[in-house]
Design a protein around this motif. Structure first.
Motif, short mmCIF file in Angstrom:
data_model
loop_
_atom_site.label_atom_id
_atom_site.label_comp_id
_atom_site.label_asym_id
_atom_site.label_seq_id
_atom_site.Cartn_x
_atom_site.Cartn_y
_atom_site.Cartn_z
N ARG A 139 106.28 30.63 64.34
CA ARG A 139 105.36 31.04 65.41
C ARG A 139 103.85 30.50 65.25
NH1 ARG A 139 104.89 37.53 64.81
NH2 ARG A 139 103.90 37.29 66.87
N PRO A 140 102.85 30.71 66.16
CA PRO A 140 101.59 30.02 65.75
C PRO A 140 100.89 30.61 64.60
CG PRO A 140 101.95 30.52 68.11
CD PRO A 140 103.18 30.88 67.56
N ALA A 141 101.03 31.88 64.45
CA ALA A 141 100.72 32.42 63.21
C ALA A 141 101.19 31.78 61.85
CB ALA A 141 100.98 34.04 63.06
N SER A 142 102.37 31.38 61.92
CA SER A 142 102.71 30.61 60.60
C SER A 142 102.04 29.23 60.51
CB SER A 142 104.18 30.29 60.87
OG SER A 142 104.95 31.25 61.19
N ALA A 143 101.67 28.59 61.64
CA ALA A 143 100.64 27.40 61.59
C ALA A 143 99.31 27.63 60.86
CB ALA A 143 100.66 26.68 62.88
N ALA A 144 99.05 28.71 61.61
CA ALA A 144 97.45 29.19 61.28
C ALA A 144 97.58 29.39 59.67
CB ALA A 144 97.05 30.37 62.13
N LYS A 145 98.64 30.09 59.35
CA LYS A 145 98.39 30.73 57.78
C LYS A 145 98.43 29.16 57.09
CE LYS A 145 101.60 32.74 54.58
NZ LYS A 145 101.99 31.59 53.82
N GLU A 146 99.46 28.51 57.36
CA GLU A 146 99.59 27.10 56.53
C GLU A 146 98.15 26.28 56.44
OE1 GLU A 146 102.12 26.41 54.86
OE2 GLU A 146 103.31 27.40 55.39
N ARG A 202 94.17 39.10 56.44
CA ARG A 202 94.79 39.33 55.11
C ARG A 202 93.99 38.00 54.21
NH1 ARG A 202 99.03 42.46 54.32
NH2 ARG A 202 99.91 43.29 56.32
N MET A 203 93.75 36.86 54.86
CA MET A 203 93.26 35.74 53.98
C MET A 203 91.91 36.33 53.82
SD MET A 203 95.20 33.41 53.41
CE MET A 203 96.58 32.45 53.95
N ALA A 204 91.12 36.97 54.70
CA ALA A 204 89.82 37.39 54.48
C ALA A 204 89.80 38.61 53.46
CB ALA A 204 89.27 37.96 55.68
N ILE A 205 90.62 39.22 53.12
CA ILE A 205 90.66 40.09 52.28
C ILE A 205 90.81 39.60 50.66
CG2 ILE A 205 91.78 42.25 50.80
CD1 ILE A 205 92.27 43.37 53.76
N ARG A 224 83.41 32.82 54.31
CA ARG A 224 83.21 33.36 55.79
C ARG A 224 84.29 32.83 56.46
NH1 ARG A 224 78.06 31.05 58.96
NH2 ARG A 224 79.81 29.84 59.70
N PHE A 225 84.66 33.61 57.49
CA PHE A 225 85.88 33.44 58.35
C PHE A 225 85.55 33.76 59.70
CE2 PHE A 225 88.41 33.95 54.40
CZ PHE A 225 89.45 33.10 54.54
N THR A 226 85.67 32.81 60.69
CA THR A 226 85.23 33.11 62.03
C THR A 226 86.30 32.96 62.84
OG1 THR A 226 82.93 32.53 61.79
CG2 THR A 226 83.67 32.62 64.00
N LEU A 227 86.71 33.79 63.77
CA LEU A 227 87.84 33.49 64.77
C LEU A 227 87.56 33.76 66.02
CD1 LEU A 227 91.21 33.53 65.13
CD2 LEU A 227 91.14 35.74 64.56
N SER A 228 87.83 32.74 66.91
CA SER A 228 87.30 32.72 68.28
C SER A 228 88.16 32.19 69.15
CB SER A 228 85.93 32.08 68.40
OG SER A 228 85.97 30.80 67.91
N GLY A 229 87.85 32.11 70.45
CA GLY A 229 88.80 31.43 71.34
C GLY A 229 88.91 32.08 72.70
N SER A 230 89.31 31.40 73.67
CA SER A 230 89.48 32.04 75.23
C SER A 230 90.27 32.97 75.18
CB SER A 230 89.73 30.78 76.06
OG SER A 230 91.12 30.34 75.78
N ASP A 231 91.37 33.25 74.58
CA ASP A 231 92.29 34.43 74.42
C ASP A 231 91.88 35.65 73.61
OD1 ASP A 231 92.45 33.17 72.09
OD2 ASP A 231 94.82 32.98 72.41
N PHE A 277 98.05 45.84 52.05
CA PHE A 277 97.70 44.41 51.70
C PHE A 277 98.08 44.24 50.16
CE2 PHE A 277 95.06 45.96 55.09
CZ PHE A 277 95.11 44.80 55.86
N ALA A 278 98.98 43.14 49.94
CA ALA A 278 99.51 42.86 48.62
C ALA A 278 99.05 41.42 48.32
CB ALA A 278 100.76 43.41 48.32
N PHE A 279 98.50 40.91 47.18
CA PHE A 279 98.30 39.98 47.01
C PHE A 279 98.97 39.56 45.43
CE2 PHE A 279 94.91 41.47 49.62
CZ PHE A 279 94.96 40.53 50.59
N VAL A 280 99.54 38.38 45.09
CA VAL A 280 99.85 38.17 43.90
C VAL A 280 99.24 36.73 43.53
CG1 VAL A 280 102.01 37.44 42.46
CG2 VAL A 280 102.16 39.21 44.19
#
Length: 603
Positions: free
Chosen positions: A22-29, A174-177, A183-190, A249-252
């Motif tokens: 899904r789009p979130a998978s692409a964003a993660k990669e 999750r990436m931000a934590i 610094r993470f910025t998330l924006s868009g028309s949606d 949230f879990a991180f290895v």
């Protein structure tokens, strides 16, 4: 039937089905690639829930034109230098970019930090165009448009734009934590713009940005190590819980994961402290030798496998329980705010307005003061002459709550008992406020902790079966059960091998009463097979102990003397886990004097 080699484009589309769900998978990669490139600023822009547009911009190291040509080919990577046993980067498979390019319109513009200009390459439905020069700032811009246009069937399985946008937000959170220095910025028309400013080494400040400021006030720091595996992070108070697991949230080794073993360990750590259907809030970081964990289980890299799952689970459960015992017996800061909101005339949770005749002449609060029934306990500061009316309501001294030897000062954590309301709620005065205790819930917890201690510290009594029960199991399941036979004997379960494919059960824990041996043994075999642990029986015993504690504790409706109330408060202060009952509800709440003064408009 003739075997033939599939075209490269079709191979990439098949691979994309696993890597890009899904789009979130692409964003993660794409975010992982930016982090691996050393970026300190990452900007994510979306449209149409990421289906129409997903753009990730970073200020990382950038790529040379020759690198761009390889980046869009399968299994080309700069990160796998020392084999699969020593993976220290988020990405390593070399599948993400070609997979995205096979199902979408992909463009990559990049410029190395020491280069004068950049370059661009595009991939449309698997067709690659030659690299061409392009103006760009140092770093990389990856733009994905019309995701899954080349595989329309996949589009039918996507959720609404709102849901897909929310999934991308969750990835960024999750990436931000995991990486507070970025610094993470998330924006868009949606969506509305979200920014997580870098907090450097202050991990808790970044967590507060993502989860909320309340977590800072209700979190306990975790730092434990066992046999080369280190666990750090923060665990929320049991009474600070949520309606789902979205705040876990879990991180290895810095990698965000969604691992069943870690989730199971969290449930075990908070067992009997969080209500059924509620979930604790926690941020856990596991650091261990990369050779001891396999991150190559699935192309999405969100699942991991530990070489010693029992060690990891035991570390998580033990560290959190130790932290809760050390610092977990305090009231959630949200309880006082909720209480203050309940006292407001409209119960809306809005800004407090002091009561006045002009606002509500007949009913200043949402309760009737006449309903408050306060018993008249004796105190040292009161007259030593007993009033008959008061003495009639005083019970004999309790056998399970020793009387206090002297008046208790208010400098204790839970203060000094002052009154009992509705024969169930103890009101205590502290140095800076009041504490309200649910006497039944509190004593229930104290009894349970005594029983839990007995379970852990000595062998439990067992009951012999009139006719031993034979449980048929696969031979390998029997082998696993026999490895844990001695530890389970401590819990009152006695069994032995009965041929190659059966277990003979001779004795069962007395606490469990009449049980289904077949189900118990099979459940234990399944658990050991999956996690190499046998916590299931221990959890069953603790559940029985919790039920017994509930029936054996001070009941609601019983009047207590001041000495008994103070004895209960002192015992709560010295007992781990006493901040919540066996069902996870809080046993007490605190209200600061400043909060009380605000209720009356005095501040």
């Amino acid at each position: 039937m003739t075997i033939r080699l599939l075209p490269e484009t079709l191979v990439n589309q098949i691979a994309a089905g696993e890597v890009i769900e899904r789009p979130a998978s692409a964003a993660k990669e794409l975010i992982e690639n930016a982090i691996d490139a050393g970026a300190s600023r990452i900007e994510i822009a979306t449209a149409g829930g990421g289906k129409a547009l997903l753009r990730v911009t970073d200020n990382g190291s950038g790529m040379q034109p020759s690198d761009l040509e390889l980046a869009v080919q399968r299994h080309c990577t700069s990160k796998l230098d020392e084999g699969l046993d020593n993976i220290r980067t988020l990405g390593f498979r070399g599948e993400a970019l070609p997979s995205i390019g096979s199902v979408a319109r992909l463009s990559i513009t990049s410029r190395p930090r020491n280069a004068d200009s950049g370059a661009e390459i595009t991939v449309t439905g698997g067709k690659v165009t030659p690299v061409r020069p392009s103006g760009a700032n140092p770093g990389t811009i990856v733009e994905v448009r019309d995701l899954f246009f080349a595989t329309p069937a996949r589009l039918k399985f996507l959720k609404s734009e709102r849901a897909e946008a929310g999934a991308i937000t969750e990835v960024v959170r999750r990436m931000a934590i995991a990486f507070p220095h970025i610094r993470f910025t998330l924006s868009g028309s949606d969506r509305s713009t979200i920014e997580f400013s870098a907090t450097g080494a202050d991990r808790l400040a970044r967590i507060a940005q993502v989860i909320g400021k309340d977590f800072e006030e209700n979190a306990i720091e975790i730092d434990a190590e066992r046999e080369g595996v280190r666990l750090t992070g923060f665990a929320g108070l049991p009474v600070f819980n949520r309606g789902n697991a979205a705040h876990q949230f879990a991180f290895v080794n810095g990698r965000p994961v969604a691992d069943k073993l870690i989730a199971s360990a969290l449930r075990g750590a908070y067992a009997e402290t969080v209500p059924s259907g509620r979930f604790p809030v926690a941020v856990l970081d596991l650091a261990l030798d990369p050779a001891l964990v396999d991150v190559n289980v699935h192309p999405a890299k969100s699942d991991v496998r530990f070489r010693d799952p029992g060690l990891v689970r035991g570390l998580i459960v033990g560290a959190i329980r130790e932290a809760l015992a050390r610092d977990g017996d305090r009231s959630s800061t949200t309880a006082a705010r909720a209480m203050g909101a309940a006292f407001r005339p409209d119960n809306s949770g809005g800004p407090f307005r002091p009561w006045s005749a002009a606002t509500s002449p007949s009913r200043p609060f949402a309760f009737s003061p006449s309903r408050l029934e306060v018993s008249e306990p004796r105190q040292a500061s009161f007259s030593t002459v007993d009033r008959p009316s008061a003495r009639m309501h005083e019970p004999a001294p309790s056998a399970d709550l020793p009387a206090a030897e002297a008046p208790i000062a208010t400098n204790h954590l839970l203060g000094a008992a002052r009154a009992q309301l509705h024969e169930n709620y103890i009101v205590a005065q502290t140095g800076d406020g009041i504490v309200i205790v649910d006497q039944h819930a509190a004593h229930e917890r104290l009894v349970f902790e005594e029983m839990r201690k007995a379970i852990s510290n000595r062998a439990l009594p067992s009951q012999a079966m009139l006719i031993p029960d034979i449980v048929d199991l696969p031979e390998e399941a029997c082998d696993r059960l026999m490895e844990h036979a001695e530890s389970l004997k401590q819990l009152g379960l006695h069994y032995e091998r009965f041929g190659p494919g059966a277990i003979l059960v001779r004795e069962t824990p007395s606490m469990l009463g009449k049980i289904d041996c077949q189900s118990l043994i099979r459940d234990l075999a399944d658990e050991i097979g999956e996690w190499d642990t046998s916590h299931g029986l221990h959890q069953r015993l603790e559940h029985v102990a919790a039920t017994m504690a509930c029936h054996g504790s001070v009941r609601s409706g019983r009047r207590l003397r001041i000495e008994e109330m103070d004895a209960l408060l002192r015992q709560m202060e010295s007992t781990p886990g006493s901040g919540q009952c066996n069902h996870g509800r809080p046993t007490y709440i605190t209200l600061k004097l400043s909060d009380i003064e605000r209720l009356f408009g005095r501040s």
